[in-house]
Design an enzyme around this catalytic site. Structure first.
Site, PDB file in Angstrom:
ATOM      1  N   THR A 101       3.142  -1.672   6.151  1.00 20.40           N
ATOM      2  CA  THR A 101       2.813  -2.697   7.362  1.00 20.40           C
ATOM      3  C   THR A 101       2.621  -4.296   6.708  1.00 20.40           C
ATOM      4  O   THR A 101       2.688  -4.865   7.760  1.00 20.40           O
ATOM      5  CB  THR A 101       1.005  -2.078   7.474  1.00 20.40           C
ATOM      6  OG1 THR A 101       1.141  -0.666   7.954  1.00 20.40           O
ATOM      7  CG2 THR A 101       0.289  -3.186   8.258  1.00 20.40           C
ATOM      8  N   THR A 177       0.325   1.139   2.149  1.00 20.93           N
ATOM      9  CA  THR A 177      -0.813   1.353   1.720  1.00 20.93           C
ATOM     10  C   THR A 177      -0.978   2.953   1.225  1.00 20.93           C
ATOM     11  O   THR A 177      -1.817   3.444   0.380  1.00 20.93           O
ATOM     12  CB  THR A 177      -2.252   0.846   2.384  1.00 20.93           C
ATOM     13  OG1 THR A 177      -2.106   1.604   3.684  1.00 20.93           O
ATOM     14  CG2 THR A 177      -2.320  -0.391   2.453  1.00 20.93           C
ATOM     15  N   ASP A 178      -0.324   3.766   1.990  1.00 19.84           N
ATOM     16  CA  ASP A 178      -0.668   5.064   2.007  1.00 19.84           C
ATOM     17  C   ASP A 178      -0.460   5.708   0.510  1.00 19.84           C
ATOM     18  O   ASP A 178      -1.226   6.682  -0.148  1.00 19.84           O
ATOM     19  CB  ASP A 178       0.162   6.094   2.690  1.00 19.84           C
ATOM     20  CG  ASP A 178      -0.190   5.898   4.194  1.00 19.84           C
ATOM     21  OD1 ASP A 178      -1.023   5.055   4.408  1.00 19.84           O
ATOM     22  OD2 ASP A 178       0.529   6.628   4.975  1.00 19.84           O
ATOM     23  N   LYS A 254      -6.965   4.886  -2.487  1.00 20.36           N
ATOM     24  CA  LYS A 254      -7.435   4.716  -0.892  1.00 20.36           C
ATOM     25  C   LYS A 254      -8.221   5.519  -0.382  1.00 20.36           C
ATOM     26  O   LYS A 254      -7.940   6.650  -0.119  1.00 20.36           O
ATOM     27  CB  LYS A 254      -6.016   4.444   0.041  1.00 20.36           C
ATOM     28  CG  LYS A 254      -6.260   4.429   1.471  1.00 20.36           C
ATOM     29  CD  LYS A 254      -4.684   4.546   2.374  1.00 20.36           C
ATOM     30  CE  LYS A 254      -4.879   4.261   3.558  1.00 20.36           C
ATOM     31  NZ  LYS A 254      -3.616   3.867   4.227  1.00 20.36           N
TER      32      LYS A 254
HETATM   33  N1  DGL Z   1       2.354   4.751   6.346  1.00 23.12           N
HETATM   34  C1  DGL Z   1       2.128   3.563   5.899  1.00 23.12           C
HETATM   35  C2  DGL Z   1       2.689   3.356   4.423  1.00 23.12           C
HETATM   36  O1  DGL Z   1       3.546   2.697   4.300  1.00 23.12           O
HETATM   37  C3  DGL Z   1       2.436   2.479   6.868  1.00 23.12           C
HETATM   38  C4  DGL Z   1       1.055   1.720   6.857  1.00 23.12           C
HETATM   39  C5  DGL Z   1       0.456   0.911   5.571  1.00 23.12           C
HETATM   40  O2  DGL Z   1       1.431   0.263   5.055  1.00 23.12           O
HETATM   41  O3  DGL Z   1      -0.575   1.036   5.263  1.00 23.12           O
HETATM   42  O4  DGL Z   1       2.100   3.434   3.513  1.00 23.12           O
END
Ligand code: DGL
Length: 428
Positions: A101, A177-178, A254
């Site tokens: 993101t 972030t995932d 997270k």
């Molecule tokens: N699925 C997510 C990732 O790349 C996209 C959203 C985010 O960056 O948190 O981890």
């Protein structure tokens, strides 16, 4: 009407205004000024054209959100601003982008999510950076973090090392972030670093007024210049828009799907905090300070699994892990599985697989000497993972197996505390 047009949608008593997005399903999808999308079926709502769409903009909001200007105005302001040239004499920070993101932006005309990450773009979106560092930006990958693999982690560690060797005072890695916590653990183990290596992401994309992207990125660059010699994650903290926490790479997790303050240090306090705008940084004396030599500590053995024990889980489940070199078991409480799992785990272990026990509790330490099933696990050759997070234990096992020549050596390496992946004493 076409994608990019500004429209009003009236459905019953509800009235929405926003930008019409392309929709493959045939529904009408409107991006509201808040950043949220609403979808309605054509025929169920009255749609009025308010203004024709404007050309796509690639300039995201600045780090300091202006509550008096909603997102649509921010775009035209950003485009108009002309960034200052980088200041000579400032230290260099390298920003390596992998995607997620933080590196994505919605094109309001087409609705496509694009990932662009040039130094010029960063200067436009975060003008404060000019005061802080000479930024060298490079897009290493453009992937969602669920598509990261151990191979990416190793390549990324090599790329980070090259930046430090090339004179960067610190390196920022922009990441989804995932799976950021896995990459943070991997970089922590793969790199002995004399300079900060800072993972950063964002929970809300930069086209949303509540975005944490610019604040986190500015905080990360500030931390990249701090007195730190380890891998950390810098992410939004608390309810205000003022502070980011600095988390040790092997202890971060997270803990929420969507909140901006989703990242927590588990089993202790963060290594510090940064106020991205003022530049104030507070660092714990427990951190590893700058200095020492840069060392790569690879490779990784990817054939490692993670299985969560649930009450009644059939031991045949473990058959699917046969052929793997390592297995992390997320047990209950102090580190338990049902009696029916003990013989199959013992057999896998005898066959050369390194089996590690961690706890589903996340907080606290595994101790298999208290109850019978635990003692039987130890007799079966299972290694206690102390208070390591399950994700960190997976990466640590890949690392131990990658470096070791035998399962015994891998078990011994796994027990060593390399990058603060377990604490010496757990909080009660
Ligand atoms: N699925 C997510 C990732 O790349 C996209 C959203 C985010 O960056 O948190 O981890």
């Amino acid at each position: 009407m076409e994608a990019g047009d500004r429209v009003r949608v009236e459905k019953g008593k509800a009235v929405y205004e926003g930008v019409l997005m392309p929709s493959p399903t045939g529904s009408l999808v409107v991006k509201l000024d808040s950043g949220y999308n609403v979808g309605v079926r054509p025929g169920e709502a009255r749609v009025t054209l308010l203004s024709k769409g404007r050309p796509p903009s690639s300039a995201p909001p600045p780090a300091r959100p202006d509550p008096n200007h909603p997102a649509e105005d921010v775009h035209s302001r950003g485009r108009a601003s002309s960034p200052a040239a980088p200041r000579e004499g400032l230290p260099q920070v390298s920003i390596l982008s992998t995607g997620g993101t933080i590196a994505s932006r919605v094109d309001y005309r087409t609705g496509a999510v694009t990932s662009q990450f040039t130094a010029e773009e960063l200067r436009q979106s975060i003008p404060e950076l000019e005061e802080v560092a000479r930024v060298r930006a490079e897009q290493v990958y453009s992937i969602l973090s669920e598509n990261m693999t151990p191979q990416h982690w190793v390549e990324l560690a090599q790329r980070v090392a090259r930046e430090i060797e090339g004179g960067a005072r610190g390196v920022v890695v922009a990441h989804g972030t995932d799976t950021m916590a896995y990459t943070a653990s991997a970089l922590s183990l793969l790199l002995e670093t004399p300079a900060p290596v800072v993972l950063v992401g964002s929970q809300r994309s930069s086209d949303r007024p509540s975005s944490d992207a610019a604040l986190n990125a500015l905080g990360a660059v500030r931390v990249a210049l701090a007195d730190l010699g380890e891998v950390v994650a810098v992410m939004h903290d608390g309810m205000s828009d003022e502070v980011c926490a600095i988390h040790r790479g092997t202890r971060v997790r997270k803990m929420h799907t969507s909140r901006r303050d989703a990242f927590h240090t588990i089993g202790g306090e963060p290594l510090g905090w940064v106020e991205p705008r003022s530049g104030r940084i507070e660092l714990s004396p427990g951190r590893r300070p700058r200095g020492g030599d840069l060392k790569m500590r690879g490779p990784l053995e990817p054939r490692v699994g993670l299985v969560k024990f649930v009450p009644g889980a059939h031991p045949d489940l473990l058959e699917s892990y046969r052929g793997m070199r390592g297995l992390v078991v997320e047990g209950t409480g102090l580190g338990h599985v049902s009696s029916s799992w003990i013989a199959p785990l013992a057999e896998l272990s005898r066959g050369g697989m390194v089996v590690v026990m961690v706890s589903q509790c996340l907080e606290g330490r595994v101790c298999d000497r208290v109850y019978d099933t635990g003692r039987d696990l130890l007799k079966a050759g299972v290694v206690e993972g102390e208070d390591m997070l399950p994700e960190t234990a997976v990466v640590k096992l890949m690392w131990s197996l990658g470096r070791a020549k035998s399962p015994e050596e891998a078990r011994a390496l796994f027990r060593q505390n390399i990058a603060g992946e377990y604490t010496e004493t757990s909080r009660a």
